[in-house]
Design an enzyme around this catalytic site. Structure first.
Site, short mmCIF file in Angstrom:
data_model
loop_
_atom_site.label_atom_id
_atom_site.label_comp_id
_atom_site.label_asym_id
_atom_site.label_seq_id
_atom_site.Cartn_x
_atom_site.Cartn_y
_atom_site.Cartn_z
N GLU A 1 3.14 7.80 -2.02
CA GLU A 1 2.94 6.67 -2.92
C GLU A 1 1.95 7.14 -3.97
OE1 GLU A 1 3.04 2.87 -0.01
OE2 GLU A 1 1.50 2.84 -1.56
N GLU B 1 -7.04 -4.55 -5.49
CA GLU B 1 -7.66 -3.37 -4.90
C GLU B 1 -9.11 -3.63 -4.52
OE1 GLU B 1 -5.42 -1.29 -4.43
OE2 GLU B 1 -4.00 -1.66 -6.06
#
Lengths: 406, 275
Positions: free
Chosen positions: B51, B62
């Protein structure tokens, strides 16, 4: 841009998908999706519940101090020598700005939904203060995310929030202003999904926030309509308001959208000037994109990275704008002008000297466009300006900009 | 090719009777050249799927670790084109390891979905994970990606209830990504006991492999997840290695690949004797 024709039923927006034309929508992480969908259901139910509306009206009357006056700014009108200028006095509300209209609605909704913890983001601190005020009033804990830069330039409001029992968390990521505070609030929300209600302060974010905040702020325009008809026997020729995220503006504009004779003007902050990279004019200097849960005009670079906005006014220092403004801009129902830091400072002083009213720097951006608008509308015409907040919080910034010490 | 590469990889792992180890790193972190070196080294370190994050100025989902990685990458002028360049260079030497790009919608809106999908396909990308694009808003992006044979990997979370599940898995392909904790990346820890029934539910509903991520930091956690899921995704723990090695002036690639191989080993040995 393929502009849609002007709609004639303004209540049709947003549509079932939360869209105002191309703008708005629901761009959040999957974890938050069930929460925003639940919020939409709960808000729709509350909106249609007469007991919710009458409870809200009670608090707006006895706690906020509504209706706010509509005031004929006689000396300013004479000074400018054109249309008559009226101020919608939102700065006289409890906590000194229009922000409390929205917070009162949302705190009642949060309670109805059984939420026990409130989070909010703030730029200038006005929404933070309004959030801290209603959470104190209803006895709920409140965490306010505020960019570290804004914490430094809006100290009086930080202290107010603390006095009201809220915890102010300075945010240091990015440019440490409003957009970063909003990122951090969303991170808190996604981490505390069970008990937390996110009280967004402007008419932006994922659906239903843009519509909900507009509805709570529409009391501004609704009252103005009645008051101006009483005082002038007719509708105004124009309404004008400053636009950051755009909640005071959409609150003033929305009840006038169907009145084609009423011109609508929003004023964006152009900071050091549109030709520089230090401004906050998303509509005039940006282009459509996706941020903070909605599709709207954004300040961004050629790779789609969001740019840091700049305005002397912390409340306008945001690289986006509420999606309904993007829509009104594209279809041409509202016109969006710009005002620099310097113009706003001059208007700030002019208003204080001529009317005995110290306006918020945000509102001063709208005031700065009055000479032009009063001339354009001309003698015999009527303009209503939304004086969205009081300027006490800004005296340090203004003194600094004028090179004076307090 | 493209999403077929994902399908082939999961089919091969199923035959081996083990879960995939999915390694996440950010394009341009700590710089473009080192990021490419890391990506090139990941398959040999045991990563079954890569990824690759493309940086965004406002990464709302995040935690602090990947926020900082994003800022480092942007400070080094990493772009969407720069990210695709890394994939293209990687593909010169590896035709088998699936590469999924992960990030936020605005850079893609800015590029235009059709243009981006063509460019991503040409570079050798197999799928996309777009954190702030829920199924309700995904159709235009899905149309563009499907036309190029790329998968739009859907996210499910602990808040995804039964009522919502059909919407989440509609038009999904490749695999389903289960966000194992309500929160941002790299902060809370996943509990394998909670993860197992969620994975089972998603597998049944989607008929696709289920990868688990957002709360896996240690080899032990990775192994526990690998016992119940089809893939274990580790991001922040690898990005932390990059950050600390760069700070200490150590060999960044070596350190992060060592960490990746520890995690890969844990995933590979998780089901030994339990099959």
């Amino acid at each position: 841009m393929n502009a849609p024709s002007k709609p004639n039923d303004w209540s049709a927006y947003p549509d079932a998908k939360g869209r105002f034309g191309d703008y708005g929508g629901l761009y959040v992480a999957e974890t938050l999706m069930p929460l925003v969908l639940e919020l939409d259901r709960a808000y729709t139910e509350a909106k249609n519940d007469p007991s919710f509306q009458s409870e809200l009206k009670g608090y707006l009357t006895h706690y906020v101090g509504r209706p706010s006056p509509l005031y004929f700014a006689e000396r300013l009108s004479r000074h400018l020598g054109g249309a008559k200028i009226y101020f919608k006095r939102e700065e006289l509300n409890h906590t000194g700005a229009h922000k409390i209209n929205n917070c009162m609605g949302q705190i009642l909704l949060a309670q109805r939904m059984g939420k026990t913890r409130i989070i909010a983001e703030t730029g200038a601190g006005q929404h933070g203060v309004a959030s801290a005020t209603v959470t104190a009033r209803f006895g709920l804990p409140c965490v306010v995310y505020m960019g570290a830069v804004d914490v430094a330039r809006q100290k009086p409001n930080v202290f107010r929030m603390n006095l009201l029992g809220a915890e102010v968390r300075p945010v240091t990521s990015g440019a440490a202003t409003l957009k970063d505070a909003m990122n951090e609030a969303m991170r808190d929300w996604v981490t505390n999904v069970d008990d937390t209600y996110y009280m967004i302060g402007t008419a932006a974010g994922p659906h239903p926030y843009p519509a909900m905040v507009r509805d709570f702020q529409a009391v501004i325009g609704t009252e103005t309509r009645e008051q101006i008809q009483e005082m002038e026997g007719r509708l105004p020729d124009a309404v004008v308001a400053c636009v950051g995220g755009g909640s005071n503006a959409i609150g003033m504009f929305h009840p006038f959208l169907a009145d084609e004779s009423v011109k609508i003007y929003g004023v964006e902050a152009s900071g050091h000037g549109l030709e520089t990279d230090k401004h906050a004019a998303s509509l005039t200097g940006g282009r459509p994109g996706v941020l903070h849960g909605n599709k709207t005009y954004l300040l961004q670079d050629e790779d789609g990275q969001i740019l840091d906005a700049h305005s002397i006014s912390a409340g306008l220092d945001y690289p986006g704008i509420g999606p309904e403004h993007s829509f009104l801009h594209d279809i041409g129902r509202a016109q969006y002008l710009t005002c620099t830091d310097d113009e706003a400072l001059k208007a700030f002083q002019l208003c204080a000297e001529l009317e005995g009213i110290i306006p918020a720097l945000e509102s001063a951006h709208a005031i700065a466009k009055l000479p032009q608008l009063a001339r354009e509308i001309g003698e015999g015409g009527v303009i209503v300006l939304c004086l969205s907040g009081r300027g006490d919080k800004d005296i340090f910034t203004v003194a600094d900009a004028l090179g004076r010490t307090i | 090719m493209t999403k077929d590469r994902i399908d082939r990889r999961f089919a091969a792992l199923k035959a081996e009777g083990r879960a995939a180890f999915v390694a996440y790193v950010m394009a341009g972190d700590p710089d473009a050249a080192t990021a490419l070196e890391i990506v090139r080294g990941l398959p040999a370190a045991g990563a079954d799927i890569i990824e690759l994050g493309f940086p965004f100025s406002d990464p709302m989902a995040e935690g602090p670790t990947i926020q900082r990685a994003s800022q480092r990458a942007l400070a080094r002028k990493m772009t969407l084109n720069g990210t695709l360049d890394i994939v293209r260079a990687f593909r010169e030497g590896d035709q088998d390891t699936p590469v999924i790009l992960m990030g936020y919608l605005n850079p893609l809106v800015n590029r235009g979905f059709e243009t981006f999908a063509k460019q991503a396909h040409d570079a050798g990308v197999d799928g996309l994970i777009v954190v702030d694009c829920p199924p309700e808003e995904a159709d235009p992006l899905s149309d563009a990606l499907e036309a190029e044979g790329l998968a739009l990997i859907r996210l499910a979370s602990p808040t995804t209830d039964d009522k919502r599940l059909p919407a989440v898995i509609r038009r999904t392909s490749g695999f389903v990504y289960y966000v194992s904790v309500a929160g941002v990346t790299g902060v809370k820890s996943a509990d394998a006991a909670d993860v197992a029934p969620a994975v089972e539910r998603l597998r049944k509903a989607s008929g696709l492999p289920v990868a688990v991520g957002f709360g896996i930091r240690t080899p032990e956690q990775a192994a526990a997840v690998a016992r119940v899921a089809d893939a274990a995704v580790v991001g922040s723990a690898l990005v932390d290695e990059i950050e600390s090695a760069a700070k200490l002036n150590e060999n960044v690639t070596e350190k992060v690949l060592l960490k990746a191989s520890e995690l890969a080993k844990a995933v590979r040995s998780a089901r030994v004797g339990t099959k």
